[in-house]
Write a protein that holds these residues in place. Structure first.
Motif, PDB file in Angstrom:
ATOM      1  N   ARG A 310      51.530  24.348  85.033  1.00  0.00           N
ATOM      2  CA  ARG A 310      50.336  25.259  84.729  1.00  0.00           C
ATOM      3  C   ARG A 310      50.515  26.661  84.330  1.00  0.00           C
ATOM      4  NH1 ARG A 310      46.318  23.549  89.871  1.00  0.00           N
ATOM      5  NH2 ARG A 310      46.243  21.225  89.231  1.00  0.00           N
ATOM      6  N   ILE A 311      51.484  27.271  84.805  1.00  0.00           N
ATOM      7  CA  ILE A 311      51.986  28.335  84.421  1.00  0.00           C
ATOM      8  C   ILE A 311      52.342  28.586  83.210  1.00  0.00           C
ATOM      9  CG2 ILE A 311      53.490  30.439  84.802  1.00  0.00           C
ATOM     10  CD1 ILE A 311      53.449  29.537  87.923  1.00  0.00           C
ATOM     11  N   GLY A 312      53.284  27.368  82.641  1.00  0.00           N
ATOM     12  CA  GLY A 312      53.782  27.202  81.370  1.00  0.00           C
ATOM     13  C   GLY A 312      52.540  27.279  80.361  1.00  0.00           C
ATOM     14  N   VAL A 313      51.622  26.539  80.656  1.00  0.00           N
ATOM     15  CA  VAL A 313      50.387  26.144  79.800  1.00  0.00           C
ATOM     16  C   VAL A 313      49.580  27.523  79.647  1.00  0.00           C
ATOM     17  CG1 VAL A 313      48.115  25.060  79.501  1.00  0.00           C
ATOM     18  CG2 VAL A 313      50.259  23.751  80.373  1.00  0.00           C
ATOM     19  N   VAL A 314      49.407  28.166  80.864  1.00  0.00           N
ATOM     20  CA  VAL A 314      48.714  29.335  80.558  1.00  0.00           C
ATOM     21  C   VAL A 314      49.347  30.372  79.704  1.00  0.00           C
ATOM     22  CG1 VAL A 314      47.798  31.299  82.002  1.00  0.00           C
ATOM     23  CG2 VAL A 314      47.718  29.008  82.724  1.00  0.00           C
ATOM     24  N   GLN A 315      50.763  30.701  79.997  1.00  0.00           N
ATOM     25  CA  GLN A 315      51.845  31.502  79.289  1.00  0.00           C
ATOM     26  C   GLN A 315      51.612  31.138  77.638  1.00  0.00           C
ATOM     27  OE1 GLN A 315      55.542  31.250  80.678  1.00  0.00           O
ATOM     28  NE2 GLN A 315      55.005  32.742  82.513  1.00  0.00           N
ATOM     29  N   HIS A 316      51.602  29.839  77.434  1.00  0.00           N
ATOM     30  CA  HIS A 316      51.457  29.286  76.011  1.00  0.00           C
ATOM     31  C   HIS A 316      50.174  29.780  75.378  1.00  0.00           C
ATOM     32  CE1 HIS A 316      52.051  27.106  72.401  1.00  0.00           C
ATOM     33  NE2 HIS A 316      51.114  26.414  72.418  1.00  0.00           N
ATOM     34  N   THR A 317      49.100  29.467  76.282  1.00  0.00           N
ATOM     35  CA  THR A 317      47.741  29.884  75.909  1.00  0.00           C
ATOM     36  C   THR A 317      47.672  31.341  75.531  1.00  0.00           C
ATOM     37  OG1 THR A 317      46.831  27.972  76.996  1.00  0.00           O
ATOM     38  CG2 THR A 317      45.323  29.750  76.154  1.00  0.00           C
ATOM     39  N   LEU A 318      48.052  32.028  76.296  1.00  0.00           N
ATOM     40  CA  LEU A 318      48.331  33.735  76.246  1.00  0.00           C
ATOM     41  C   LEU A 318      48.925  34.145  75.067  1.00  0.00           C
ATOM     42  CD1 LEU A 318      47.284  36.333  77.703  1.00  0.00           C
ATOM     43  CD2 LEU A 318      49.232  36.238  79.185  1.00  0.00           C
ATOM     44  N   LEU A 319      50.087  33.508  74.819  1.00  0.00           N
ATOM     45  CA  LEU A 319      50.864  33.912  73.862  1.00  0.00           C
ATOM     46  C   LEU A 319      50.193  33.568  72.381  1.00  0.00           C
ATOM     47  CD1 LEU A 319      53.708  34.999  72.443  1.00  0.00           C
ATOM     48  CD2 LEU A 319      54.330  32.615  72.748  1.00  0.00           C
ATOM     49  N   GLN A 320      49.366  32.316  72.206  1.00  0.00           N
ATOM     50  CA  GLN A 320      48.834  32.063  71.074  1.00  0.00           C
ATOM     51  C   GLN A 320      47.524  33.098  70.774  1.00  0.00           C
ATOM     52  OE1 GLN A 320      47.491  28.084  71.456  1.00  0.00           O
ATOM     53  NE2 GLN A 320      49.522  27.116  70.819  1.00  0.00           N
ATOM     54  N   ALA A 321      46.851  33.523  71.914  1.00  0.00           N
ATOM     55  CA  ALA A 321      45.854  34.465  71.842  1.00  0.00           C
ATOM     56  C   ALA A 321      46.389  35.575  71.410  1.00  0.00           C
ATOM     57  CB  ALA A 321      45.040  34.720  73.017  1.00  0.00           C
ATOM     58  N   LEU A 323      49.047  36.225  69.598  1.00  0.00           N
ATOM     59  CA  LEU A 323      49.620  36.041  68.095  1.00  0.00           C
ATOM     60  C   LEU A 323      48.202  36.125  67.240  1.00  0.00           C
ATOM     61  CD1 LEU A 323      52.242  33.366  68.514  1.00  0.00           C
ATOM     62  CD2 LEU A 323      52.594  36.021  67.926  1.00  0.00           C
ATOM     63  N   LYS A 324      47.116  35.607  67.714  1.00  0.00           N
ATOM     64  CA  LYS A 324      45.991  35.399  66.875  1.00  0.00           C
ATOM     65  C   LYS A 324      45.339  36.770  66.953  1.00  0.00           C
ATOM     66  CE  LYS A 324      41.805  32.802  66.344  1.00  0.00           C
ATOM     67  NZ  LYS A 324      40.939  31.659  67.136  1.00  0.00           N
ATOM     68  N   GLU A 325      45.243  37.412  67.876  1.00  0.00           N
ATOM     69  CA  GLU A 325      44.741  38.905  67.764  1.00  0.00           C
ATOM     70  C   GLU A 325      45.666  39.778  67.069  1.00  0.00           C
ATOM     71  OE1 GLU A 325      43.387  42.182  71.231  1.00  0.00           O
ATOM     72  OE2 GLU A 325      44.419  40.462  71.814  1.00  0.00           O
ATOM     73  N   LYS A 326      46.739  39.498  67.049  1.00  0.00           N
ATOM     74  CA  LYS A 326      47.907  40.529  66.176  1.00  0.00           C
ATOM     75  C   LYS A 326      47.691  40.174  64.708  1.00  0.00           C
ATOM     76  CE  LYS A 326      52.554  41.965  65.770  1.00  0.00           C
ATOM     77  NZ  LYS A 326      54.163  41.800  66.450  1.00  0.00           N
ATOM     78  N   SER A 327      47.407  38.704  64.370  1.00  0.00           N
ATOM     79  CA  SER A 327      46.948  38.451  63.037  1.00  0.00           C
ATOM     80  C   SER A 327      45.660  38.983  62.568  1.00  0.00           C
ATOM     81  CB  SER A 327      47.245  36.979  62.853  1.00  0.00           C
ATOM     82  OG  SER A 327      46.081  36.240  63.554  1.00  0.00           O
ATOM     83  N   ASN A 328      44.852  39.048  63.521  1.00  0.00           N
ATOM     84  CA  ASN A 328      43.571  39.535  62.904  1.00  0.00           C
ATOM     85  C   ASN A 328      43.497  41.062  62.809  1.00  0.00           C
ATOM     86  OD1 ASN A 328      42.251  37.003  63.083  1.00  0.00           O
ATOM     87  ND2 ASN A 328      41.886  37.312  65.474  1.00  0.00           N
ATOM     88  N   MET A 329      44.502  41.610  63.563  1.00  0.00           N
ATOM     89  CA  MET A 329      44.422  43.046  63.523  1.00  0.00           C
ATOM     90  C   MET A 329      45.230  43.537  62.088  1.00  0.00           C
ATOM     91  SD  MET A 329      45.256  44.125  67.305  1.00  0.00           S
ATOM     92  CE  MET A 329      45.558  45.966  66.821  1.00  0.00           C
TER      93      MET A 329
END
Length: 347
Positions: A310-321, A323-329
């Motif tokens: 569950r921790i790994g899934v949460v970390q992956h989801t957080l990383l994607q978020a 990256l997505k925020e960085k690309s938007n910026m």
């Protein structure tokens, strides 16, 4: 029931004592009751095991002492019974009135009977007068001659003997007349005097014989006492030794009883300790707790693996978020740096 009553009496006597429950240890409950009884100043010379049954002589003894202490605590005292005063005088007056009433009724009945007899006699006289007057008024038709009886003399005597008891006059005697009582007293006095005259000689002889017999018995008793004086002294000394031996035996038996009571208490405590040791030993030798620990560790490991996933899934989801925020910026920054096109001439 015994323990509940004993607990209530101890509380009434002024000693705090918790009421025993159904699942309490009976040995401990009985020991506590005996301890409270000793605290109240009562000597107990029997083991607590005598009270386990809840019935018997020792149970009654304990309840008796506790009840006495409770009554002393409340200040209760027994008073003498008060009997109602009797009134014998009124009863005597009522009896006298009843006797007077009965005597009056009997007198009235006797007077009525006498009146009825007098009336019957008068009626008979009137009836006799009527035929004679009728005969005088009418002329006689019988011949003038001497009348002779034709009845047999023997039959006449038989008829007289048959009718004679009915012709006797009986006088009623009143039992309450003082003359009758006086005659009875004289008769009884004469009978007692004659009987005493006959029995006085026998009584005097009996008295003389009894006196001689008593003298003989007294002399024999003195002789026997003189002959047995030494034996009596020995018997008295033996009796004194026996009483001393009984006293020593009583003291020794009291000590034995106290020691047996202490031994019984120690034995009960030893049984308790043995039971606790057996329970602890059985729990230590049993492998059930170890199996439970292993099962718990396995379950914890499985939960840790699930948590890691569950921790790994949460970390992956957080990383994607991120990256997505960085690309938007970066996209927004590029959009702001592009110059606007110049306006052309108006056509």
């Amino acid at each position: 029931m015994f323990t509940i009553i004993a607990a209530w009496l101890i509380n009434v006597a002024g000693r705090p004592f918790t009421e025993p429950q159904e699942y309490d240890e009976p040995n401990a409950t009985v020991s506590n009751i005996l301890a409270e009884l000793r605290a109240l100043g009562v000597q107990v010379d029997f083991p607590p095991s005598r009270l386990k049954s809840g019935s018997g002589e020792h149970v009654c003894l304990v309840l008796d002492h506790l009840a006495e202490e409770a009554l002393k605590r409340r200040g209760f005292t027994f008073t003498r019974p008060k009997y109602p005063a009797e009134k014998p005088e009124e009863d005597g007056v009522m009896d006298d009135d009843a006797e007077l009433t009965l005597s009056r009724v009997e007198e009235e009945m006797i007077e009525e009977a006498d009146d009825e007899e007098e009336e019957e006699n008068m009626m008979d006289l009137e009836a006799l007068k009527l035929p004679s007057s009728h005969a005088q008024s009418e002329p006689s038709s019988k011949p003038d001659r001497i009348l002779e009886s034709t009845v047999d003399a023997a039959e006449w005597r038989l008829e007289v003997e048959r009718v004679l008891p009915q012709l006797r006059v009986t006088i009623r005697t009143d039992n309450k007349d003082w003359r009758i009582h006086l005659d009875q007293m004289h008769q009884h006095r004469d009978g007692i005097t004659s009987s005493l005259r006959d029995t006085r000689s026998y009584l005097d002889k009996l008295q003389e014989d009894m006196g001689k017999t008593l003298e003989k018995v007294g002399s024999r008793e003195k002789y026997i006492n003189k002959q047995l004086e030494q034996l009596i002294q020995e018997y008295r000394s033996a009796q004194a030794k026996l009483s001393q031996a009984k006293e020593r035996y009583k003291q020794a038996s009291g000590g034995v009883t106290e020691r047996s009571r202490v031994l019984a208490e120690i034995s009960e405590e030893l049984e308790k300790v043995k039971q606790e040791m057996e329970d602890k030993g059985s729990s230590m030798c049993d492998g059930a707790p170890l199996v439970k620990i292993k099962q718990s560790l396995t379950k914890l490991k499985q939960e840790m693996v699930q948590m890691d996933v569950r921790i790994g899934v949460v970390q992956h989801t957080l990383l994607q978020a991120k990256l997505k925020e960085k690309s938007n910026m970066t996209r927004d920054m590029h959009a702001t740096n592009i110059p606007e096109p110049a306006a052309g001439p108006l056509a």
